[in-house]
Scaffold this motif. Structure first.
Motif, PDB file in Angstrom:
ATOM      1  N   LEU A 148      66.332  44.594  38.082  1.00 40.91           N
ATOM      2  CA  LEU A 148      65.619  43.332  38.103  1.00 40.91           C
ATOM      3  C   LEU A 148      65.131  43.009  36.700  1.00 40.91           C
ATOM      4  N   VAL A 149      65.408  41.796  36.243  1.00 39.85           N
ATOM      5  CA  VAL A 149      64.935  41.350  34.936  1.00 39.85           C
ATOM      6  C   VAL A 149      64.025  40.153  35.159  1.00 39.85           C
ATOM      7  N   GLN A 150      62.829  40.241  34.610  1.00 37.74           N
ATOM      8  CA  GLN A 150      61.878  39.141  34.731  1.00 37.74           C
ATOM      9  C   GLN A 150      61.440  38.728  33.335  1.00 37.74           C
ATOM     10  N   THR A 151      61.315  37.433  33.136  1.00 32.27           N
ATOM     11  CA  THR A 151      60.871  36.909  31.857  1.00 32.27           C
ATOM     12  C   THR A 151      59.791  35.871  32.111  1.00 32.27           C
ATOM     13  N   ALA A 200      56.092  40.699  39.841  1.00 28.10           N
ATOM     14  CA  ALA A 200      56.265  41.973  40.538  1.00 28.10           C
ATOM     15  C   ALA A 200      57.685  42.059  41.072  1.00 28.10           C
ATOM     16  N   GLY A 201      58.222  43.238  41.046  1.00 28.53           N
ATOM     17  CA  GLY A 201      59.539  43.469  41.627  1.00 28.53           C
ATOM     18  C   GLY A 201      59.433  43.808  43.110  1.00 28.53           C
ATOM     19  N   ARG A 202      58.236  44.126  43.536  1.00 24.97           N
ATOM     20  CA  ARG A 202      57.955  44.423  44.951  1.00 24.97           C
ATOM     21  C   ARG A 202      56.552  43.934  45.269  1.00 24.97           C
ATOM     22  N   ASP A 203      55.792  44.778  45.914  1.00 21.93           N
ATOM     23  CA  ASP A 203      54.446  44.386  46.336  1.00 21.93           C
ATOM     24  C   ASP A 203      53.544  44.174  45.122  1.00 21.93           C
ATOM     25  N   GLN A 204      52.682  43.175  45.240  1.00 20.48           N
ATOM     26  CA  GLN A 204      51.734  42.915  44.179  1.00 20.48           C
ATOM     27  C   GLN A 204      50.416  42.512  44.812  1.00 20.48           C
ATOM     28  N   TYR A 205      49.357  43.126  44.335  1.00 16.96           N
ATOM     29  CA  TYR A 205      48.020  42.816  44.840  1.00 16.96           C
ATOM     30  C   TYR A 205      47.148  42.425  43.658  1.00 16.96           C
ATOM     31  N   ASN A 206      46.596  41.246  43.725  1.00 13.77           N
ATOM     32  CA  ASN A 206      45.718  40.756  42.659  1.00 13.77           C
ATOM     33  C   ASN A 206      44.337  40.564  43.262  1.00 13.77           C
ATOM     34  N   SER A 207      43.336  41.078  42.575  1.00 13.88           N
ATOM     35  CA  SER A 207      41.982  40.869  43.074  1.00 13.88           C
ATOM     36  C   SER A 207      41.099  40.329  41.960  1.00 13.88           C
ATOM     37  N   GLY A 208      40.523  39.238  42.214  1.00 12.12           N
ATOM     38  CA  GLY A 208      39.580  38.680  41.265  1.00 12.12           C
ATOM     39  C   GLY A 208      40.232  38.080  40.042  1.00 12.12           C
ATOM     40  N   GLY A 209      39.393  37.816  39.101  1.00  9.04           N
ATOM     41  CA  GLY A 209      39.885  37.078  38.022  1.00  9.04           C
ATOM     42  C   GLY A 209      39.860  37.610  36.688  1.00  9.04           C
TER      43      GLY A 209
END
Length: 123
Positions: A99-102, A114-123
């Motif tokens: 997987l290539v992300q830019t 994210a290439g799979r699961d991603q969890y973001n909390s807050g800022g």
């Protein structure tokens, strides 16, 4: 397409064409034999450009086939997951799952990738 899983590759391709263009199956099988020989020769000489071009050619063929019969998508996914991918060497399997992300951000922008699961909390 140059691995020991050659039979599975041929069987899967023939099954796809048989659903849309059964009259073309012998020609597709003959072309696969030629392509296999080209892939083997390219690998022997380290010609990755030729190998990439051959892969692109078959991707185009499969896209056209799907355009003619979109209901083939589930069968193609099944063949890819259960016949073709397992027929590849471990290195080739890693390559197709690469997987290539830019991302480009300016000012105060933020990027979350994210290439799979991603969890973001807050800022």
């Amino acid at each position: 397409m140059a691995t020991d899983g050659w039979r599975e590759i041929r069987v899967g391709a023939a099954a796809l064409w048989r659903r849309v263009h059964p009259e073309r199956v012998p020609a597709i099988e003959a072309e696969l034999v030629e392509v296999r020989e080209e892939v083997l020769a390219a690998r022997e000489t380290g010609d990755s450009d030729t190998e990439r071009e051959l892969a692109k050619d078959w991707q185009r063929k499969l896209r056209r086939l799907l355009a003619e019969d979109p209901e083939l998508e589930a069968e193609l996914r099944n063949i890819l997951d259960n016949l073709w991918t397992p027929a590849l060497s471990a290195d080739e399997q890693v390559r197709i799952h690469h997987l290539v992300q830019t991302a480009t951000v300016s000012d105060h922008g933020r990027v979350f990738q994210a290439g799979r699961d991603q969890y973001n909390s807050g800022g």
